[in-house]
Structures are given as C-alpha cells and as structure tokens.
Design a protein around this motif. Structure first.
Motif, PDB file in Angstrom:
ATOM      1  N   LEU A 212       0.810  -1.215   0.000  1.00 27.19           N
ATOM      2  CA  LEU A 212       0.000   0.000   0.000  1.00 27.19           C
ATOM      3  C   LEU A 212       0.844   1.266   0.000  1.00 27.19           C
ATOM      4  CD1 LEU A 212      -2.723  -1.147   2.543  1.00 27.19           C
ATOM      5  CD2 LEU A 212      -3.032  -0.790   0.082  1.00 27.19           C
ATOM      6  N   THR A 213       0.310   2.298  -0.606  1.00 25.26           N
ATOM      7  CA  THR A 213       0.896   3.637  -0.578  1.00 25.26           C
ATOM      8  C   THR A 213      -0.237   4.622  -0.268  1.00 25.26           C
ATOM      9  OG1 THR A 213       0.494   4.128  -2.917  1.00 25.26           O
ATOM     10  CG2 THR A 213       2.535   2.946  -2.368  1.00 25.26           C
ATOM     11  N   GLN A 214       0.110   5.898  -0.202  1.00 23.82           N
ATOM     12  CA  GLN A 214      -0.897   6.916   0.078  1.00 23.82           C
ATOM     13  C   GLN A 214      -1.907   7.049  -1.054  1.00 23.82           C
ATOM     14  OE1 GLN A 214       0.723  10.643   1.462  1.00 23.82           O
ATOM     15  NE2 GLN A 214       2.388   9.648   2.556  1.00 23.82           N
ATOM     16  N   ARG A 215      -1.559   6.558  -2.236  1.00 25.26           N
ATOM     17  CA  ARG A 215      -2.452   6.687  -3.388  1.00 25.26           C
ATOM     18  C   ARG A 215      -3.285   5.431  -3.628  1.00 25.26           C
ATOM     19  NH1 ARG A 215       1.305   9.734  -7.973  1.00 25.26           N
ATOM     20  NH2 ARG A 215       1.756  11.620  -6.742  1.00 25.26           N
ATOM     21  N   ARG A 216      -3.021   4.358  -2.895  1.00 30.35           N
ATOM     22  CA  ARG A 216      -3.727   3.104  -3.150  1.00 30.35           C
ATOM     23  C   ARG A 216      -4.905   2.935  -2.200  1.00 30.35           C
ATOM     24  NH1 ARG A 216       1.158  -1.186  -4.683  1.00 30.35           N
ATOM     25  NH2 ARG A 216       1.857  -0.020  -6.529  1.00 30.35           N
ATOM     26  N   VAL A 217      -5.848   2.095  -2.626  1.00 34.10           N
ATOM     27  CA  VAL A 217      -7.096   1.898  -1.897  1.00 34.10           C
ATOM     28  C   VAL A 217      -7.130   0.501  -1.299  1.00 34.10           C
ATOM     29  CG1 VAL A 217      -9.612   1.783  -2.084  1.00 34.10           C
ATOM     30  CG2 VAL A 217      -8.334   3.517  -3.369  1.00 34.10           C
ATOM     31  N   ALA A 218      -7.407   0.425  -0.010  1.00 29.38           N
ATOM     32  CA  ALA A 218      -7.559  -0.845   0.688  1.00 29.38           C
ATOM     33  C   ALA A 218      -9.019  -1.037   1.047  1.00 29.38           C
ATOM     34  CB  ALA A 218      -6.688  -0.882   1.937  1.00 29.38           C
ATOM     35  N   ALA A 219      -9.588  -2.165   0.628  1.00 29.67           N
ATOM     36  CA  ALA A 219     -10.952  -2.522   0.998  1.00 29.67           C
ATOM     37  C   ALA A 219     -10.886  -3.425   2.220  1.00 29.67           C
ATOM     38  CB  ALA A 219     -11.647  -3.239  -0.156  1.00 29.67           C
ATOM     39  N   LEU A 254     -17.623  -4.368  -3.287  1.00 30.09           N
ATOM     40  CA  LEU A 254     -16.252  -3.853  -3.364  1.00 30.09           C
ATOM     41  C   LEU A 254     -16.183  -2.670  -4.324  1.00 30.09           C
ATOM     42  CD1 LEU A 254     -14.275  -7.215  -3.538  1.00 30.09           C
ATOM     43  CD2 LEU A 254     -14.123  -5.531  -1.696  1.00 30.09           C
ATOM     44  N   PRO A 255     -15.539  -1.578  -3.936  1.00 33.75           N
ATOM     45  CA  PRO A 255     -15.382  -0.446  -4.855  1.00 33.75           C
ATOM     46  C   PRO A 255     -14.442  -0.805  -6.008  1.00 33.75           C
ATOM     47  CG  PRO A 255     -14.161  -0.065  -2.818  1.00 33.75           C
ATOM     48  CD  PRO A 255     -14.962  -1.304  -2.601  1.00 33.75           C
ATOM     49  N   ASP A 256     -14.745  -0.300  -7.193  1.00 38.37           N
ATOM     50  CA  ASP A 256     -13.962  -0.637  -8.387  1.00 38.37           C
ATOM     51  C   ASP A 256     -12.506  -0.223  -8.277  1.00 38.37           C
ATOM     52  OD1 ASP A 256     -16.224  -1.701  -9.562  1.00 38.37           O
ATOM     53  OD2 ASP A 256     -16.775   0.184 -10.554  1.00 38.37           O
ATOM     54  N   GLU A 257     -12.230   0.787  -7.455  1.00 38.52           N
ATOM     55  CA  GLU A 257     -10.855   1.302  -7.368  1.00 38.52           C
ATOM     56  C   GLU A 257      -9.998   0.544  -6.355  1.00 38.52           C
ATOM     57  OE1 GLU A 257     -13.473   3.843  -4.636  1.00 38.52           O
ATOM     58  OE2 GLU A 257     -13.596   2.858  -6.612  1.00 38.52           O
ATOM     59  N   SER A 258     -10.495  -0.551  -5.798  1.00 39.35           N
ATOM     60  CA  SER A 258      -9.747  -1.297  -4.774  1.00 39.35           C
ATOM     61  C   SER A 258      -8.432  -1.833  -5.336  1.00 39.35           C
ATOM     62  CB  SER A 258     -10.584  -2.469  -4.251  1.00 39.35           C
ATOM     63  OG  SER A 258     -11.783  -2.018  -3.683  1.00 39.35           O
ATOM     64  N   ASP A 259      -7.359  -1.628  -4.591  1.00 36.03           N
ATOM     65  CA  ASP A 259      -6.045  -2.184  -4.953  1.00 36.03           C
ATOM     66  C   ASP A 259      -5.731  -3.439  -4.144  1.00 36.03           C
ATOM     67  OD1 ASP A 259      -4.951  -0.162  -6.863  1.00 36.03           O
ATOM     68  OD2 ASP A 259      -5.291   1.162  -5.158  1.00 36.03           O
ATOM     69  N   VAL A 260      -6.107  -3.439  -2.859  1.00 34.84           N
ATOM     70  CA  VAL A 260      -5.861  -4.579  -1.981  1.00 34.84           C
ATOM     71  C   VAL A 260      -7.120  -4.832  -1.158  1.00 34.84           C
ATOM     72  CG1 VAL A 260      -4.365  -5.591  -0.220  1.00 34.84           C
ATOM     73  CG2 VAL A 260      -3.415  -3.925  -1.819  1.00 34.84           C
ATOM     74  N   ILE A 261      -7.544  -6.094  -1.109  1.00 29.80           N
ATOM     75  CA  ILE A 261      -8.744  -6.499  -0.381  1.00 29.80           C
ATOM     76  C   ILE A 261      -8.318  -7.345   0.813  1.00 29.80           C
ATOM     77  CG2 ILE A 261     -10.949  -7.724  -0.510  1.00 29.80           C
ATOM     78  CD1 ILE A 261     -10.628  -7.352  -3.658  1.00 29.80           C
ATOM     79  N   PHE A 262      -8.696  -6.942   2.009  1.00 23.74           N
ATOM     80  CA  PHE A 262      -8.377  -7.696   3.228  1.00 23.74           C
ATOM     81  C   PHE A 262      -9.636  -8.439   3.672  1.00 23.74           C
ATOM     82  CE2 PHE A 262      -5.182  -4.441   3.037  1.00 23.74           C
ATOM     83  CZ  PHE A 262      -4.041  -5.029   3.576  1.00 23.74           C
ATOM     84  N   THR A 263      -9.504  -9.744   3.882  1.00 26.15           N
ATOM     85  CA  THR A 263     -10.673 -10.540   4.236  1.00 26.15           C
ATOM     86  C   THR A 263     -10.307 -11.693   5.161  1.00 26.15           C
ATOM     87  OG1 THR A 263     -12.529 -11.822   3.329  1.00 26.15           O
ATOM     88  CG2 THR A 263     -10.418 -11.988   2.185  1.00 26.15           C
ATOM     89  N   THR A 264     -11.302 -12.134   5.949  1.00 25.34           N
ATOM     90  CA  THR A 264     -11.136 -13.281   6.850  1.00 25.34           C
ATOM     91  C   THR A 264     -12.230 -14.291   6.510  1.00 25.34           C
ATOM     92  OG1 THR A 264     -12.455 -12.089   8.498  1.00 25.34           O
ATOM     93  CG2 THR A 264     -10.074 -11.988   8.732  1.00 25.34           C
ATOM     94  N   PRO A 265     -12.052 -15.073   5.444  1.00 28.97           N
ATOM     95  CA  PRO A 265     -13.142 -15.917   4.949  1.00 28.97           C
ATOM     96  C   PRO A 265     -13.476 -17.115   5.829  1.00 28.97           C
ATOM     97  CG  PRO A 265     -11.150 -16.259   3.648  1.00 28.97           C
ATOM     98  CD  PRO A 265     -10.871 -15.113   4.570  1.00 28.97           C
ATOM     99  N   SER A 266     -12.525 -17.665   6.559  1.00 27.34           N
ATOM    100  CA  SER A 266     -12.811 -18.871   7.347  1.00 27.34           C
ATOM    101  C   SER A 266     -13.693 -18.567   8.541  1.00 27.34           C
ATOM    102  CB  SER A 266     -11.500 -19.517   7.815  1.00 27.34           C
ATOM    103  OG  SER A 266     -10.814 -20.083   6.721  1.00 27.34           O
ATOM    104  N   HIS A 267     -13.308 -17.552   9.319  1.00 27.49           N
ATOM    105  CA  HIS A 267     -14.106 -17.093  10.456  1.00 27.49           C
ATOM    106  C   HIS A 267     -13.992 -15.581  10.490  1.00 27.49           C
ATOM    107  CE1 HIS A 267     -13.630 -21.309  11.833  1.00 27.49           C
ATOM    108  NE2 HIS A 267     -14.788 -21.099  12.389  1.00 27.49           N
ATOM    109  N   GLN A 268     -14.980 -14.914   9.916  1.00 25.67           N
ATOM    110  CA  GLN A 268     -14.907 -13.465   9.819  1.00 25.67           C
ATOM    111  C   GLN A 268     -14.829 -12.856  11.212  1.00 25.67           C
ATOM    112  OE1 GLN A 268     -16.978 -10.571  10.456  1.00 25.67           O
ATOM    113  NE2 GLN A 268     -15.512  -9.305   9.337  1.00 25.67           N
TER     114      GLN A 268
END
Length: 487
Positions: A212-219, A254-268
């Motif tokens: 990530l940088t200041q210009r990137r989007v994290a979902a 998810l927003p179209d501009e997402s660069d990195v998606i953080f998720t916890t699929p097994s146990h949210q």
C-alpha cells in the motif's frame, strides 16, 4: 539481590563534602524506589574504587546512613537497605532536569489514540470471562511444550538457537509448513514463498507496508479486526469499509478502485461468519476484474469442529493474487507471537527485506521449539483436545442463550471460539460490560470493530475459549439479568 556498583555516580557539579554527597546519593536511591528494602549495597572497598575516593569516606557515609536507619549491617555480610528505610513517595519523584522538548511538535507521526478491544489484565481472576483469544491453561500441553523447549536448547540445536539468520528462518519450521500445514489448506508453496512473522498482526503489517501507498485503496471488512484498521491507517492509504453479511465479505460491494482487499473468509472477525465456496470464487473473479490483490487472514480454521473447513482462498488462486496469513499464536497461545506469510516470491522477497530491516527474524529458539512441537504430533493432539472442549462449550453456550432469549447475530458455521451478539436497540454494551464486570462477568463490547462513526453500540462478542463449561450457564444468566435491567 545485590545493587550493581555501576549504578552509583557522583554528579560532577555536586555540592558538599564527598561523604555528604555519597550519603545523599544512597538516600536518593532509596527514596526514589531504585534501591529496595533488603537489597545489598556494594562493599565499601568496591564502591570507593568505583567512585575514585578513599574507602574511609565511603565507610563514614555508610555509618551515617546506618545511624539514620536507611541501612542495616549484617555481621560480615555487608550493608543492606534497611527494612525500616523510608518508603518511596506515592507520587513520581522529581527529576534532576525538566523535559524541554516540545513533543507535540517533535512527534512526526502518532500511533496512540486507536480504539481497540480491551480487557482487564487480571481477566483470569474473573469467574465468568467471556473473552476471546486467550489460552486455557487446562487445555494447553505444558509438559510437551516444555520438553520441546528443552530439546531446542540442546547441543545438537546450538546453531539454531544462537545463529543470526539475518533475513532467513528456521529450515525445520519452514519444511513443516510446506509439507504439512499448507497442504491441509490446499496450498502448495515453495520455501522462498514463505516468511515467518511475529504473529498474524506482524504479517498484516508487513503486507500493508509492501502493498500500500498513500495513493492506493484498501478494501476492509466492516465490522473488522480493529488491529487491521490501525495498520491501514498507519499506512496512510485510502481505506474503504465494505459491509459483511451472514456469508462474510460481499464481493459485489467492493469499490472498483480497490487495490488490496483484506478478508477473513474462514471465520470473519468478529461475526464468525464463513464465506461459502461459491462466494470465494466470485471474490477471486472480482479481484481479477479490478486487478486487485487479496490478503487472506485464515485465522481459526483449525477450530472447525462442526464440519471440515472449506479450502483456503489461496488454494483457489491460480494467478498469485492471494497473500495468505497464518498463525500459530491463536491455536497454541497468544504470547507465542509466531505466524507466517505465504505469497509469490517477488512479494515475499520484499516482505523479507522489510522484516530484516525492522527485527531481523523471530527468535531462533522459538522457531525451533515450535518446529519440534509441530513435527512430533503434539500440535495435532492439542487441536483435537481443544476442538472437543470448544464444541462442548459452544453447545452449552447456545442452549443457555436460547433459554434466556438472547439474540445471536453471527456464529461460525464450521466452529470457532466466539459468538457475535446483538443486544436490544438502545442498549449500550459498554455500559453493559461495566455493570457485568461488577458481577464477575467479562464481555467484549462491539463498537471498536466498526469503522463508521458513530459506531453501533448494541453489539458484543462472547468468547468461550477461556471459561470452563460448568460456569457458562450462570454467566449467561447474569448477562440476561443485566440486559433486562437496562431495558
């Protein structure tokens, strides 16, 4: 305990005779709390040599302190801080000089002020601790962990214990992860695609710093693990909360501009919802469309005691988009602080270099002890024992919640160690938690998990990993009583 002679210094600009200055130095050490009752002072010969004064000067100072009951003499053993010496003041002792730094200006970036999940440090003394993520001493395999630690301290493992790996890791631990841990999640990886970290938190921080940088989007999921939100705020990226439902993160939100998606699929975290297989595939397709990366925190997959866990998101990834975060700290004990990152070699290379610049590598002795504990089968035995106990506790918990009419907002379809709860509208669970604490019950208010402001106040989490099964029913009864009293 003896007081090291190196802690004694005479101020070069001190006033008065040498004897008076030595006497004052010792008295100040006692009054400030640095020297404690019963501790032994250096001999007059050693202190005189250290300070560069005559021995008689030190002896006279000690004699005066002895007369004033600051010190006591024990035969030929020497001088000790007297049991009758004055107590240090309850307030902070004045310092020699005042801090002249304007810290409001000097601090370039602030890390305090984050809202996180807190619990009393003495949580174990409470009779009904419905808190999450703490080890149960009745379940942990102390004996075999101790044997593995002793084995790791042996002569044969001297190099693993003492060497500086620089940016590398214990090969035995890496080999076990490659051959045993990851294949259970359907993941095939090579050693250069794995990095040992100081727990999942450190793994998430490394991933955020590299990607990530200041210009990137994290979902990020909402609600989510508060520690992840703090990490993303520190990276100064654009953070977009994405709502979760009973099946976890919704790919369509998810927003179209997402660069990195953080998720916890097994146990949210914290709802404990599990992402179905079809949604996992949709999430990967959505990430491919956006050319985004996915960071999968696969915590608590081991606690799937109701039915086998679904394949990890990483195992379905054919393009190298998923970076996998695993941890032994949750399943063994939180203080272990041992996790791992799995990703494509170019990413791991950068994360390895960043880790080396910050902390080199996790301690070799801890890595080798964990490698023995894993490879000798103790870890699998522990997981089976924990799963059996958690299964029983969950059944008792759900029966008690149903009997008292309390609403469950989310629970793991495969298992887990906590239940996500919803109190009636208008109930502030922070107030509820304070009232319950007075009744020996601990719960976790849910507001810190939400990104929006103001956060919903009527959610809370009940963990059952640290409470004996026979206490669950009474603890839930007390919870129900307080909820009724609040309206």
């Amino acid at each position: 305990m003896a007081i090291p002679v190196e802690t004694f210094f005479l101020a070069p600009d001190g006033q008065g005779t040498l004897q008076a200055r030595i006497q004052q130095m010792v008295a100040e050490g006692i009054l400030s709390g640095r020297f404690r009752r019963g501790e032994k002072l250096p001999s007059s010969r050693r202190l005189a040599h250290h300070l560069g004064v005559s021995r008689i000067t030190v002896t006279l100072a000690y004699t005066e302190l002895l007369a004033n009951d600051y010190l006591s003499a024990r035969g030929r053993s020497g001088y000790y801080v007297s049991e009758n010496a004055p107590e240090p003041p309850a307030f902070d002792a004045p310092r020699r000089g005042e801090d002249q730094v304007d810290w409001t200006h000097a601090i370039g970036q602030r890390f305090t002020g984050a809202v996180g999940v807190s619990r009393p440090k003495d949580w174990a003394r409470y009779r009904y601790p419905f808190i999450y993520g703490q080890a149960d001493p009745q379940l942990f395999d102390h004996a075999n962990w101790r044997l593995c630690a002793v084995q790791a301290l042996g002569v044969r493992d001297f190099a693993a214990l003492t060497r500086d790996y620089y940016d590398q890791d214990d090969p035995d631990l890496i080999e076990f992860i490659v051959r045993h841990t990851l294949p259970r999640r359907g993941i095939i990886a090579k050693p250069d695609e794995i990095l040992i970290t100081l727990g999942a938190q450190n793994a998430l921080w490394l991933a955020a710093q590299v990607l990530l940088t200041q210009r990137r989007v994290a979902a990020v999921e909402n609600p989510c693990y508060p520690g992840l939100r703090d990490i993303l705020q520190q990276s100064r990226c654009h953070m977009v909360p994405v709502p979760v439902d009973q099946n976890g993160l919704d790919p369509d939100a998810l927003p179209d501009e997402s660069d990195v998606i953080f998720t916890t699929p097994s146990h949210q975290c914290p709802t404990s919802s599990t992402m179905p297989l079809d949604r996992r595939r949709v999430l990967l397709d959505r990430a491919r469309e956006m050319e985004a990366l996915v960071v999968e925190d696969d915590y608590e997959f081991e606690m799937s005691f109701l039915k086998p866990p679904l394949p990890a998101l990483k195992s379905l990834d054919t393009e190298g988009r998923v970076i996998y975060v695993g941890s032994f700290s949750k399943s063994l004990f939180p203080g272990l602080r041992l996790g791992y990152l799995v990703g494509s070699a170019p990413f791991i290379r950068e994360a390895r270099a960043l880790r080396a610049s910050v902390l080199r590598h996790p301690p070799g002795h801890i890595q080798r002890t964990a490698a023995y504990f894993l490879s000798l089968g103790h870890y699998d035995s522990l997981i089976r024992r924990m799963s059996k106990a958690l299964h029983q506790r969950r059944r008792v918990m759900e029966d008690a919640l149903a009997r008292h009419g309390l609403e469950i907002a989310g629970r793991g379809a495969h298992g887990g160690s906590s239940v996500w709860m919803r109190a009636p509208e208008g109930v502030n669970t922070e107030v509820l938690a304070e009232r319950l604490r007075a009744r020996d019950v601990l719960i976790e208010p849910g507001a810190p998990f939400f990104s929006e402001a103001p956060a919903p106040r009527n959610f809370y989490r009940l963990g059952y990993s640290s409470i004996p099964v026979e206490r669950i029913d009474e603890g839930i009864a007390r919870l129900a009583q307080e909820l009724a009293a609040l309206g």
